[in-house]
Design an enzyme around this catalytic site. Sequence first.
Site, short mmCIF file in Angstrom:
data_model
loop_
_atom_site.label_atom_id
_atom_site.label_comp_id
_atom_site.label_asym_id
_atom_site.label_seq_id
_atom_site.Cartn_x
_atom_site.Cartn_y
_atom_site.Cartn_z
N ASP A 48 8.77 2.33 -7.47
CA ASP A 48 7.63 2.63 -6.61
C ASP A 48 7.07 3.99 -7.00
O ASP A 48 7.81 4.98 -7.07
CB ASP A 48 8.10 2.65 -5.15
CG ASP A 48 7.00 2.92 -4.15
OD1 ASP A 48 5.82 3.00 -4.55
OD2 ASP A 48 7.32 3.05 -2.95
N SER B 145 4.52 3.11 4.27
CA SER B 145 3.50 3.42 3.27
C SER B 145 2.44 4.35 3.87
O SER B 145 2.76 5.44 4.33
CB SER B 145 2.90 2.12 2.73
OG SER B 145 2.10 2.35 1.61
N HIS C 7 7.53 -1.30 -4.00
CA HIS C 7 6.81 -0.92 -2.79
C HIS C 7 6.52 -2.17 -1.95
O HIS C 7 6.15 -3.21 -2.47
CB HIS C 7 5.50 -0.24 -3.18
CG HIS C 7 4.79 0.42 -2.04
ND1 HIS C 7 5.13 1.68 -1.60
CD2 HIS C 7 3.78 -0.01 -1.25
CE1 HIS C 7 4.33 2.01 -0.59
NE2 HIS C 7 3.52 0.99 -0.35
#
Length: 310
Positions: free
Chosen positions: A250, A154, A280
């Site tokens: 996501d 991320s 995610h």
Amino acid sequence: MSKYKISREFFPFSHFTPPISEKFLKMAVPHMKTPKAIFKGKELDVSRHEIESYDGESIECFLMSPKSLGDNAPCLIYIHGGGFVLAAAGYHYKNAMRYAKEVGCKVVFVNYRLAPQNPHPVFFEDCYAAMCWTYDNAEALGIDTSRIGIGGDSAGSTLAVGVCMMARDRKHPVKFAFQMLPYPFLDMRNNSESCKKFTDTPMWNSTLSNRIAPMTKVDRNNPNYIYYSPVEAESFEGLPPAYIETAEFDCLHDDGILYAEKLRAVGVEVTLNETKGTMHGFDIVQKAQTTKAALAARIAFMKKVFESGN
């Protein structure tokens, strides 16, 4: 929240979205502590290091090393996600420990300073400083400088890619073996099709992404802005091979795809793993079969690259 065909194996996190706000962060972040369990594993030696960052302040790093590992070992510099505002979670440490054990490498786990208290570009410079510390102290740490990889999930992916670009642009002698990027955030513009589509997905969505920029105080006119939004860079030459992993539901799905395309266009080798039924941060559910398969794919990629560099 809309209905998405997210696998049931991710319950209850498939129904959870963090309430990102400055008030929430002030309440939550002080309670996000390093788990004591990382020092109790029978297979790993874990040491804590305070290193000096670019502005003279100190940041914390952990060095995780398999007990059976000799000197001149490969190393992964691992940068946790959390939108630049959240501290490392328990599963970040668990993943890093598993990488060390199963890849057979040392892991430098970086606890960079967080926004909003530390605005852009502090967190990038902290991660760059951690890389420099690793490289400069490689002999004492038992690390082979020709086998250093970097990765993060991320926002940790943003920082990992940013450090790759910073090292290239600043002509640092490090030659990264790879960049390992699960569900990366790489496009500050937040205008991709997946961003438009996934405004309310669990764990993360484009509504939350839009809240982050004001907290980080990122400025498009800052010369270092491009590291915050790497897909907008003019050049992708000289970057290392990449493992890119996307989640199906996501908002950042298209970030990974676009970055893969840009790397491939200049001849950089890319391993793309598009996971299905995932949201995610899905690997927070460690027992899920999809998580196990994704971690195995990450480990296999890193192991193969490190072994080929022997």
